[in-house]
Scaffold this motif. Structure first.
Motif, PDB file in Angstrom:
ATOM      1  N   THR A  43     -11.138  -0.983   4.810  1.00 52.48           N
ATOM      2  CA  THR A  43      -9.932  -1.402   4.089  1.00 52.48           C
ATOM      3  C   THR A  43      -8.686  -0.882   4.781  1.00 52.48           C
ATOM      4  O   THR A  43      -7.658  -1.567   4.829  1.00 52.48           O
ATOM      5  CB  THR A  43      -9.986  -0.900   2.632  1.00 52.48           C
ATOM      6  OG1 THR A  43     -11.077  -1.542   1.978  1.00 52.48           O
ATOM      7  CG2 THR A  43      -8.707  -1.195   1.889  1.00 52.48           C
ATOM      8  N   GLU A 102      -9.025   1.970  -4.857  1.00 54.81           N
ATOM      9  CA  GLU A 102      -8.614   1.117  -3.752  1.00 54.81           C
ATOM     10  C   GLU A 102      -9.657   1.076  -2.636  1.00 54.81           C
ATOM     11  O   GLU A 102      -9.509   0.320  -1.670  1.00 54.81           O
ATOM     12  CB  GLU A 102      -7.267   1.589  -3.206  1.00 54.81           C
ATOM     13  CG  GLU A 102      -6.144   1.471  -4.243  1.00 54.81           C
ATOM     14  CD  GLU A 102      -4.809   1.999  -3.745  1.00 54.81           C
ATOM     15  OE1 GLU A 102      -4.719   2.341  -2.545  1.00 54.81           O
ATOM     16  OE2 GLU A 102      -3.876   2.076  -4.553  1.00 54.81           O
ATOM     17  N   THR A 130      -6.742  -6.417   4.435  1.00 48.49           N
ATOM     18  CA  THR A 130      -7.540  -7.092   3.401  1.00 48.49           C
ATOM     19  C   THR A 130      -8.744  -7.820   3.985  1.00 48.49           C
ATOM     20  O   THR A 130      -8.895  -9.024   3.750  1.00 48.49           O
ATOM     21  CB  THR A 130      -6.652  -8.077   2.612  1.00 48.49           C
ATOM     22  OG1 THR A 130      -6.013  -8.964   3.560  1.00 48.49           O
ATOM     23  CG2 THR A 130      -5.613  -7.372   1.810  1.00 48.49           C
ATOM     24  N   ALA A 149      -7.639   7.322  -2.177  1.00 50.26           N
ATOM     25  CA  ALA A 149      -7.939   5.890  -2.193  1.00 50.26           C
ATOM     26  C   ALA A 149      -9.152   5.588  -3.062  1.00 50.26           C
ATOM     27  O   ALA A 149      -9.161   4.619  -3.835  1.00 50.26           O
ATOM     28  CB  ALA A 149      -8.171   5.391  -0.766  1.00 50.26           C
ATOM     29  N   HIS A 205      -3.250  -0.503   6.386  1.00 49.45           N
ATOM     30  CA  HIS A 205      -4.012  -1.103   5.295  1.00 49.45           C
ATOM     31  C   HIS A 205      -4.163  -2.582   5.575  1.00 49.45           C
ATOM     32  O   HIS A 205      -3.277  -3.222   6.146  1.00 49.45           O
ATOM     33  CB  HIS A 205      -3.291  -0.871   3.964  1.00 49.45           C
ATOM     34  CG  HIS A 205      -4.055  -1.307   2.762  1.00 49.45           C
ATOM     35  ND1 HIS A 205      -3.958  -2.578   2.241  1.00 49.45           N
ATOM     36  CD2 HIS A 205      -4.931  -0.632   1.978  1.00 49.45           C
ATOM     37  CE1 HIS A 205      -4.746  -2.657   1.170  1.00 49.45           C
ATOM     38  NE2 HIS A 205      -5.350  -1.508   0.993  1.00 49.45           N
ATOM     39  N   TRP A 263      -2.189   5.522   2.654  1.00 50.15           N
ATOM     40  CA  TRP A 263      -2.659   4.706   3.773  1.00 50.15           C
ATOM     41  C   TRP A 263      -1.673   4.763   4.944  1.00 50.15           C
ATOM     42  O   TRP A 263      -0.489   4.557   4.761  1.00 50.15           O
ATOM     43  CB  TRP A 263      -2.795   3.252   3.345  1.00 50.15           C
ATOM     44  CG  TRP A 263      -3.750   2.996   2.237  1.00 50.15           C
ATOM     45  CD1 TRP A 263      -3.448   2.793   0.916  1.00 50.15           C
ATOM     46  CD2 TRP A 263      -5.171   2.892   2.340  1.00 50.15           C
ATOM     47  NE1 TRP A 263      -4.593   2.572   0.194  1.00 50.15           N
ATOM     48  CE2 TRP A 263      -5.669   2.620   1.048  1.00 50.15           C
ATOM     49  CE3 TRP A 263      -6.081   2.996   3.411  1.00 50.15           C
ATOM     50  CZ2 TRP A 263      -7.034   2.459   0.786  1.00 50.15           C
ATOM     51  CZ3 TRP A 263      -7.432   2.832   3.150  1.00 50.15           C
ATOM     52  CH2 TRP A 263      -7.894   2.563   1.857  1.00 50.15           C
ATOM     53  N   ALA A 295       0.836  -1.195   0.000  1.00 51.59           N
ATOM     54  CA  ALA A 295       0.000   0.000   0.000  1.00 51.59           C
ATOM     55  C   ALA A 295       0.871   1.246   0.000  1.00 51.59           C
ATOM     56  O   ALA A 295       1.934   1.289   0.631  1.00 51.59           O
ATOM     57  CB  ALA A 295      -0.913  -0.010   1.220  1.00 51.59           C
TER      58      ALA A 295
END
Length: 392
Positions: free
Chosen positions: A74, A121, A13, A116, A11, A8, A3
């Protein structure tokens, strides 16, 4: 791929998973680093503040509501320092990219969430707006954004800047996602506040604050929006008052509250702020009680006048910013002049506590500029419906 640390701070997932079901299930959320995220520190865009911070014991009200509705966090996205900037730059962490205007700033202070979302993203960005912090990045990055009616969405767990003007705010790439987030964060609207708008005010002195190319684009965008939504445009020379004097008063009233919130910490940590933010804090520290009282009187008078000009079926159209995003390496003199002109536009809704929608409906020299729509208090749902219809 790792990232981008300019976008960020943290970050994952995702970083925090939302509920397994809900109206926002699957929506990826970028959270500005002024909202509490349980188990993570709140950094406020400043490394010294972050170093002293402890993990948050609970989510901010807005983060909790969006997680419960199924959105995934996120990550925690960058903020301009203490959310006290409209530029989108950060002296410590760098400038998040603006894919809609490469080589130019994303706008601030919700710079990380805007970047983002514009990069794809995240689907939506949760930020804040005190004097334009969601509206300016929405304009510069070609996004939809909403600053809601002041006090309508709880700010619990959000770092305060100037409480009389602070709002939770959000942005998205498309109007439908913006509205879906609004359905979760906003209280249900009374029936009398769900009526459509019929009149669009355009004040010449406000449009004149924008750069010439933006003025030309604004005229076409306003006419196109009015035609699409069957709005009657009413042109007036002014809404009253001097825009420069209004902005100066708002800056003083805001600054006095900023210093109350953060002045002790700033005083105890000399040399820790970037130059632009440091200048604004110095200005905030210099506001006397007499200056504050006089400034607040102007702000309150302007708010009464603006609210009176916006009955329930009327909106005010104006450029969201004075021009497209400045170049990242723009000279400070030119950048400050643009910031002041934009501030004269954004402080109107902030001072009056009114909702303001930004629509990505203008392009100037290939660069996005937002069209702002201000409406009366509590008309937030109607504004979101307008956004969806404008792009239908």
């Amino acid at each position: 791929m790792a990232a981008d640390s300019a976008v960020w701070r943290e970050h994952g997932t995702p970083l925090v998973a939302g509920s397994d079901s809900g109206p926002l299930h699957g929506v990826r959320l970028a959270v500005k680093d002024v909202h509490a995220v349980e188990g993570h520190r709140l950094g406020a865009g400043n490394p010294e503040w972050l170093a002293e911070a402890q993990p948050q014991k609970a989510h901010s009200w807005a983060v909790r509501a969006l997680l419960d509705a199924g959105a995934d966090v996120t990550g925690i996205a960058r903020s301009d320092e203490f959310a006290y900037s409209l530029d989108g730059t950060n002296a410590h962490y760098g400038t998040p990219p603006n894919p809609a205007a490469p080589g130019r700033v994303p706008g601030g202070s919700s710079s990380g969430p805007a970047s983002a979302v514009a990069l794809g993203e995240a689907d939506a960005g949760l930020g804040s707006d005190t004097a334009g912090s969601i509206r300016v990045p929405s304009s510069y990055c070609g996004l939809y954004g909403l600053r809601p009616t002041h006090g309508l969405v709880p700010v619990t767990g959000m770092l305060p800047l100037a409480p009389s003007f602070d709002t939770v705010a959000w942005l998205a790439r498309d109007a439908v996602t913006l509205a879906r987030v609004g359905e979760v964060l906003l209280p249900a609207a009374p029936a009398e506040q769900q009526r459509p708008f019929h009149t669009a005010l355009v004040a010449a002195d406000l449009v004149a604050l924008a750069e010439p190319e933006v003025r030309d684009a604004f005229g076409q965008a306003a006419a196109g929006l009015a035609e699409r939504l069957d709005l009657r445009i009413e042109e007036v020379p002014t809404l009253g008052g001097d825009p420069a004097a209004r902005a100066e008063a708002f800056a003083s009233a805001q600054g006095a509250e900023v210093w109350e919130c953060d002045g002790d910490w700033v005083s105890a940590h000399p040399g820790t702020l970037g130059p632009g933010v440091e200048r604004r804090f110095a200005r905030a520290a210099s506001v006397t009680q007499e200056e504050r009282a006089a400034a607040e009187d102007v702000v309150h008078r302007t708010a009464r006048d603006l609210r009176a000009a916006l009955p329930e079926d009327t909106v005010l159209l104006l450029p969201a910013t004075c021009g497209p995003a400045p170049l990242t390496d723009e000279g400070p003199e030119h950048k400050d002049a643009g910031r002041q002109a934009t501030f004269r536009l954004t402080c109107l809704a902030s001072g009056a506590g009114l909702p303001c929608l930004v629509l990505p409906r203008m392009v100037v020299d290939g660069l996005p500029v937002g069209l702002a729509v201000i409406a009366g208090p509590g008309t937030d749902h109607a504004l979101l419906e307008l956004a969806v219809l404008s792009g239908a």
